[in-house]
Enzyme design. Structure first.
Site, mmCIF file in Angstrom:
data_model
loop_
_atom_site.group_PDB
_atom_site.id
_atom_site.type_symbol
_atom_site.label_atom_id
_atom_site.label_comp_id
_atom_site.label_asym_id
_atom_site.label_seq_id
_atom_site.Cartn_x
_atom_site.Cartn_y
_atom_site.Cartn_z
ATOM 1 C CG ASP A 89 43.303 36.134 43.665
ATOM 2 O OD1 ASP A 89 42.234 35.500 43.517
ATOM 3 O OD2 ASP A 89 43.480 36.955 44.586
ATOM 4 N N GLY A 92 44.603 31.938 47.364
ATOM 5 C CA GLY A 92 45.536 31.655 48.457
ATOM 6 C C GLY A 92 45.859 32.873 49.297
ATOM 7 C CG ASP A 143 50.925 31.228 45.783
ATOM 8 O OD1 ASP A 143 49.711 31.466 45.952
ATOM 9 O OD2 ASP A 143 51.768 32.121 45.612
ATOM 10 C CG ASP A 263 47.867 42.465 41.247
ATOM 11 O OD1 ASP A 263 48.869 41.733 41.228
ATOM 12 O OD2 ASP A 263 47.184 42.644 42.276
ATOM 13 C CB CYS A 301 45.585 63.541 33.562
ATOM 14 S SG CYS A 301 44.606 62.041 33.720
ATOM 15 C CB CYS A 303 41.076 60.892 33.683
ATOM 16 S SG CYS A 303 41.080 61.899 35.171
ATOM 17 C CB CYS A 306 42.622 65.746 34.747
ATOM 18 S SG CYS A 306 43.423 64.839 36.092
ATOM 19 C CG HIS A 332 43.687 61.174 38.261
ATOM 20 N ND1 HIS A 332 44.227 61.856 37.188
ATOM 21 C CD2 HIS A 332 44.727 60.959 39.120
ATOM 22 C CE1 HIS A 332 45.512 62.066 37.402
ATOM 23 N NE2 HIS A 332 45.835 61.536 38.560
HETATM 24 ZN ZN LIG Z 1 43.287 62.592 35.495
#
Ligand SMILES: [Zn+2]
Length: 363
Positions: A89, A92, A143, A263, A301, A303, A306, A332
């Site tokens: 970024d 600013g 900005d 983001d 999920c 991940c 999980c 996760h």
């Molecule tokens: Zn997960």
């Protein structure tokens, strides 16, 4: 910086951003790596979620460890051992929210560091230089982040200042293959100011266009209205980035309105406070109802939180303030966001975005 649109569905697009550090499929969610680290995650873990583009904060890095030091150590990618793309970024937003004794002038923002009180001047040119020293694939133009709420005249004057800064930032940017600079649409909650800002940025000609100054308390309907006011004025062939957004449902709604990049600190920050985003909606792992629950956080999920652990264990880690709890829930949440945007890309390619659903994330 190349950007190719591979499929369209209504106003939504699926695309591919070609950076110096690899291709990034859009719509994309960028994990926030404020101080050159996505908190509680190793770079390998971030990549394992599917992320190929992270955001780092110019304000934090210019103060500590310093842009020149990062450059001397080989740039941000090498410094943080992240081989994929980085967007920085402009600094600013955090100057406005964190620094002390700010003075905004035509030249830039003079401020004192929140760390040690040292004096700094951030100009559009210096911001671009810092981001070049860091080695950002995507540079953002400085900005002024207009406070919300604010009087219309004040918002208009702030937006016009940001447009003059955008022109200076564009001029200061050094063209390099796979690197680009994005301008930022401002204009508060005023559709005509948003449109004027977008048109001005297109005249200056950026590699991509961000919509900034939203998701700061105006509400989702207003956020979407400002997206709808900005997008038609932006070129079809360039990426569009809605800054600081958001909750899963905000992302789905914005993708349907033609946004490609996002983001937000939400998945990482909430992962450190016991909050999880799942296909069944948001869950607070601190809640006692999880204390004896042997089932996974989100059975669909992929991940490690999980596939390897129960809700009861994640509840225990969270209650005990264990570091592993922050790590697993961040992993996760970032996986959830990566899978949400991957599902959006698939839906756009299949022309089925109209009936898109991803658990609790309806627009
Ligand atoms: Zn997960």
């Amino acid at each position: 910086m190349g950007f190719e649109i591979v499929a369209r569905d209504g106003a939504a697009r699926a695309g591919r951003l070609a950076t110096a550090h690899g291709a990034v499929e859009t719509p994309v969610f960028m994990p926030v790596g404020t101080a050159a680290t996505v908190k509680a995650m190793t770079p390998e873990a971030v990549a394992a979620t599917g992320a190929r583009l992270v955001l780092a904060n110019t304000y934090h890095l210019m103060l500590r460890p310093g842009a020149e030091r990062v450059a001397a150590l080989g740039g941000l990618h090498r410094f943080m051992n992240w081989p994929h793309a980085v967007l920085t970024d402009s600094g600013g937003f955090q100057v406005m929210s964190l620094a002390g004794l700010r003075t905004i002038s035509e030249e830039g923002v003079a401020f004192r560091s929140h760390l040690d009180g040292s004096r700094h001047l951030l100009t559009p040119e210096r911001s671009v230089e810092i981001q070049r020293l860091l080695g950002a694939d995507v540079t953002m133009a400085l900005d002024e982040c207009t406070p919300y709420p604010a009087e219309r005249d004040a918002v208009a004057a702030s937006m016009e200042l940001s447009m003059r800064w955008a022109e200076r930032a564009r001029r200061a940017f050094t063209e390099r293959p796979g690197h680009g600079i994005f301008g930022i649409v401002q204009g508060g909650v005023h559709a005509e100011l948003r449109e004027r800002s977008a048109r001005r940025l297109v005249e200056i000609a950026f590699d991509g266009y961000a919509i900034g100054g939203l998701a700061i308390g105006e509400g989702q309907a207003t956020t979407f209205a400002m997206v709808e006011a900005s997008v038609p004025a932006l070129p079809e062939a360039r990426p569009r980035y809605l800054m600081g957004v958001g909750k899963p449902a905000d992302i789905v709604g914005a993708v349907k309105r033609g946004i490609d990049m996002f983001d937000c600190v939400l998945p990482t920050r909430s992962g450190r406070t016991g909050q999880a985003w799942t296909r069944a909606g948001a869950l607070n792992l601190r809640n006692a109802r999880h204390a004896e629950d042997p089932t996974p956080l989100d059975p669909e999920c992929r991940c490690p939180a999980c596939t390897g652990f129960s809700r009861a264990y994640l509840h225990h880690l969270t209650k005990a303030g264990e570091i592993l709890g922050s790590m697993l829930l961040t992993w996760h949440n970032l996986t959830y966001y990566a899978d949400l945007t991957a599902a959006l890309r698939s839906a756009i390619r299949a022309g089925r975005l109209a009936d898109f659903s991803f658990g609790g994330a309806a627009p």
